[in-house]
Write a protein that holds these residues in place. Structure first.
Motif: not given
Length: 283
Positions: A10-14, A43-45, A53-56, A213-218
């Motif tokens: 879920s944390n990738m799906a957002g 949401p992308i997923h 919202i996810g990191p993608a 958003r921060i995770f996506g940056i990382r």
């Protein structure tokens, strides 16, 4: 066109709340839906009604900024609540991800995989077999896609786990993080991204929108530099502020109006007026 495969739970799906952050809108970021590359909107997923919202999207926006003449497609295949066993080579989620990636590769160049999973395996000593199963997934995925050197970015679990809400059950997340980091070292072309300092939704298990958003940056930092991100980046806040546009292209403006109309956020009269203004003001 380039593409990125999104897999995990879920944390990738957002699950970050849509209203917590500004939208990322860019006509050069696409999502594979119903067999077609379509305009990305979060949401992308669509794995659950609570998808958010996810990191993608943050990852994609930074990639697009670094590649001004390119288009990036996202292939959403993450599924909430899944365990590492659900991603075994013979399981339907893995088969689906491979099928979607193959389909995307007909019209794009697959350049990487973003993986985030492990909360479901952070209890009852499930970590003891986790490394073997994660390595098996990576090896099988690369073999099935015919890309033995395909970069795989592995996201670590948040250090807020084990404390509150649904996250209380993830008491062994630190063991899972050690394993994910170990796999990133032992498997070629794999890199680890820390979840340190990320903040959860009130449920205590899902990363909130701002932290996603921060995770996506990382994730992008690890992907672009081909190295692990072991601690929070010193410029994360500044980078997050650059993700959002102050002006939109004609196509982006039109999409925003269509989206608002479809969600019943504006009347058809208002939509018609806005579309006329867009066509008038934009060559």
């Amino acid at each position: 066109m380039k593409s990125i495969l999104l897999v995990g739970q879920s944390n990738m799906a957002g699950r970050g709340f849509i209203t917590e952050v500004e939208p990322i809108i860019n006509e050069r970021i696409k999502v594979l839906k119903n067999g077609r590359w379509q305009f990305m909107e979060e949401p992308i997923h669509q794995d659950r009604a609570v998808a958010g919202i996810g990191p993608a999207a943050a990852f994609a926006q930074l990639w697009i900024e670094a590649h001004p003449n390119e288009t990036l497609g996202l292939i959403p295949c993450a599924d909430g609540g899944t365990s590492i066993d659900d991603w075994a080579p013979d399981q339907i989620l893995t088969r689906h991800a491979i099928s979607e990636a193959h389909f995307a590769m007909e019209t794009s160049e697959l350049i990487g995989v973003l993986w985030h999973q492990g909360e479901s395996d952070s209890n009852n000593d499930k970590f003891q077999n986790y490394q073997e199963k994660l390595q098996q997934f990576i090896t099988h995925l690369r073999q099935a896609l015919g890309q033995p050197e395909l970069p795989v970015i592995l996201g670590g679990l948040g250090d807020y786990l084990g404390q509150s809400g649904f996250g209380q059950s993830a008491t062994q997340y630190q063991e899972i993080n050690k394993i994910i980091q170990s796999v990133s070292h032992s498997e070629p072309h794999c890199h680890f991204v820390t979840g340190q300092g990320l903040q959860p939704n009130p449920d205590g298990i899902h990363i909130n929108a701002r932290s996603q958003r921060i995770f996506g940056i990382r994730y992008y930092q690890a992907f672009s530099q081909l190295k692990d991100v072991l601690s929070p980046l010193p410029n994360e806040g500044a980078l997050a502020s650059t993700l959002y546009k102050s002006t939109y292209s004609k196509n982006e403006q039109m999409y925003l109006q269509l989206s608002a109309l479809g969600k019943n956020e504006i009347t058809f009269e208002h939509f018609s007026q806005q579309m006329a203004a867009i066509n008038k003001d934009t060559p």
